[in-house]
Design an enzyme around this catalytic site. Structure first.
Site, mmCIF file in Angstrom:
data_model
loop_
_atom_site.group_PDB
_atom_site.id
_atom_site.type_symbol
_atom_site.label_atom_id
_atom_site.label_comp_id
_atom_site.label_asym_id
_atom_site.label_seq_id
_atom_site.Cartn_x
_atom_site.Cartn_y
_atom_site.Cartn_z
ATOM 1 N N GLN A 102 59.324 15.912 -20.094
ATOM 2 C CA GLN A 102 58.740 14.609 -20.426
ATOM 3 C C GLN A 102 59.719 13.809 -21.276
ATOM 4 O OE1 GLN A 102 54.341 15.338 -21.668
ATOM 5 N NE2 GLN A 102 55.435 17.235 -21.920
ATOM 6 N N ASN A 103 60.849 14.434 -21.625
ATOM 7 C CA ASN A 103 61.781 13.763 -22.537
ATOM 8 C C ASN A 103 62.641 12.754 -21.790
ATOM 9 O OD1 ASN A 103 60.652 15.390 -24.399
ATOM 10 N ND2 ASN A 103 62.368 16.803 -24.565
ATOM 11 N N ASP A 105 65.555 11.698 -23.222
ATOM 12 C CA ASP A 105 66.804 11.660 -23.984
ATOM 13 C C ASP A 105 68.022 12.207 -23.238
ATOM 14 O OD1 ASP A 105 66.495 14.488 -24.203
ATOM 15 O OD2 ASP A 105 65.414 14.293 -26.095
ATOM 16 N N HIS A 120 59.225 11.258 -17.207
ATOM 17 C CA HIS A 120 59.012 9.973 -17.896
ATOM 18 C C HIS A 120 60.249 9.085 -17.896
ATOM 19 C CE1 HIS A 120 55.370 11.720 -20.319
ATOM 20 N NE2 HIS A 120 55.109 11.514 -19.048
ATOM 21 N N CYS A 149 67.951 -9.971 -16.964
ATOM 22 C CA CYS A 149 68.580 -9.376 -15.784
ATOM 23 C C CYS A 149 69.595 -10.369 -15.204
ATOM 24 C CB CYS A 149 67.505 -9.062 -14.744
ATOM 25 S SG CYS A 149 68.165 -8.445 -13.189
ATOM 26 N N CYS A 152 68.010 -11.450 -11.526
ATOM 27 C CA CYS A 152 66.788 -12.250 -11.319
ATOM 28 C C CYS A 152 66.314 -12.949 -12.590
ATOM 29 C CB CYS A 152 65.665 -11.379 -10.756
ATOM 30 S SG CYS A 152 65.060 -10.171 -11.950
ATOM 31 N N SER A 191 52.794 18.582 -26.931
ATOM 32 C CA SER A 191 51.405 18.616 -27.410
ATOM 33 C C SER A 191 50.441 18.605 -26.223
ATOM 34 C CB SER A 191 51.128 17.414 -28.311
ATOM 35 O OG SER A 191 51.293 16.217 -27.579
ATOM 36 N N PRO A 216 55.539 25.573 -32.735
ATOM 37 C CA PRO A 216 55.091 26.017 -34.070
ATOM 38 C C PRO A 216 53.595 25.778 -34.298
ATOM 39 C CG PRO A 216 56.799 24.293 -34.233
ATOM 40 C CD PRO A 216 56.445 24.424 -32.791
#
Ligand code: OAD
Length: 252
Positions: A102-103, A105, A120, A149, A152, A191, A216
C-alpha cells in the site's frame, strides 16, 4: 527472538508461493511517518483524510500539492531499511514471491524487490488531474498553487490513490490472484483499515494460506493470524530470514 514456532518455520520452508502485504509501518524505520501517525510541523493541524481526497484537491489544489511536496521530500531522503531488504532477499530465496504494497514510497524497489504490485500508486510519479497525462517536467508556479499539465493545462497531482478513488487498473485483480494462490501470507506494518486490501489476508486464508503478522500493535487482522510476531519489522524480518534460510541481512 530465540524460539520460533515450528509450524511457522515449516510453513515458510515448504511454501511454493509466499505473498507479503505491506503498509506504512515497514517504512517507519526509514524515517517516513506512518499514515495515521501525527503529522508534524506545518501539517499537524490537518488530518491526511482531509488532504488525500479528490474533494480536497478540487477545493485547494495548491495546498494538496504542497503537502505532497513535503511528503515527497521526506521520501526522497529515505533509504530502505533491513525490513525492505529482508523481503527483497525472500524474493530470491523462495520458489515464488509476490509483494503487495500500500506504500507509495518506492522503497521496496530500491531495496531490490522486483515483483511489486503497488496498490496505491507511487508518489514519485506525477500525472494531471483531468487526463492523467504522465508528466515529468513542469513550469514553476507561485507558492499556494499547483503546477499545470504542459499538455492540457489541468493541475498536476501525484499518481497515488486518494480516499474514495478506485485502485489502479490491474492491481486489485493481480492482488486477489496472488492472495488466492499464496501458501504463506506475511502481513507487515499495516493497520488493515482500507478495503479491499484488508480482506486480502482473509481471502488467502480461505484458500489455505498460513497467515503471519509482523506489527508492534494489534490490528483488525490479528485474530485471523496463524502466527503473530509482535515488534518492529526492521528487527523481526531479518531474524525470520535467518531462521528460515540461514541468510544474514546486512544494513549497509
Ligand atoms: P497506517 O498508518 O494505518 O498503519 C501503520 C501500521 O504500522 C500500524 O498498524 C502500526 O502499528 C504499524 N507499525 C508502526 N511501526 C512499525 C514497525 N516499525 N514495524 C512494523 N509495523 C509498524 O498505514 P497503512 O495500514 O499502510 O492509503 O495505511 C493504509 C492506507 O491508509 C495508506 O496506504 C493510505 C491510508 O489511507 C491511501 O492514501 C489511499
Amino acid at each position: 527472538m530465540t524460539k520460533w514456532p515450528q509450524p511457522l518455520l515449516a510453513a515458510f520452508r515448504s511454501a511454493e508461493h509466499i505473498v507479503a502485504l505491506t503498509g506504512a509501518g515497514i517504512s517507519a524505520e526509514s524515517g517516513i511517518p506512518t499514515f495515521r501517525d501525527a503529522q508534524t510541523g506545518l501539517w499537524a493541524k490537518f488530518r491526511p483524510e482531509e488532504l488525500a481526497t479528490p474533494e480536497a484537491f478540487a477545493r485547494n489544489p495548491g495546498r494538496v500539492w504542497a503537502w505532497y511536496t513535503w511528503r515527497r521530500s521526506l521520501i526522497e531522503q529515505a533509504k530502505p531499511n533491513p525490513a525492505h531488504k529482508a523481503l527483497a532477499a525472500m524474493e530470491r530465496l523462495a520458489p515464488k514471491f509476490t509483494l503487495l504494497t500500500q506504500n507509495i514510497d518506492g522503497l521496496h524497489q530500491m531495496a531490490g524487490s522486483q515483483q511489486v504490485i503497488e496498490l496505491h500508486g507511487n508518489i514519485r510519479r506525477t500525472i494531471c488531474a483531468e487526463n492523467r497525462h504522465a508528466v515529468e517536467k513542469w513550469e514553476p508556479v507561485p507558492e499556494g498553487e499547483a503546477p499545470r499539465c504542459p499538455i492540457c493545462g489541468s493541475p498536476l497531482r501525484p499518481d497515488v490513490v486518494w480516499f474514495g478513488e478506485a485502485l489502479p487498473a490491474d492491481a486489485p485483480e493481480a492482488a486477489y490472484a496472488a492472495s488466492r494462490n499464496a501458501d504463506v501470507m506475511l502481513v507487515v506494518g499495516t493497520s488493515a483499515m482500507m478495503q479491499p486490501t484488508a480482506m486480502l489476508p482473509v481471502l488467502a486464508a480461505e484458500h489455505g494460506a498460513y497467515l503471519v503478522e509482523i506489527n508492534p500493535q494489534e490490528t483488525a487482522l490479528t485474530e485471523f493470524m496463524d502466527a503473530v510476531l509482535k515488534g518492529p519489522a526492521g528487527k523481526i524480518l531479518p531474524e525470520l530470514v535467518r531462521a528460515v534460510w540461514g541468510e544474514e541481512i546486512r544494513d549497509a
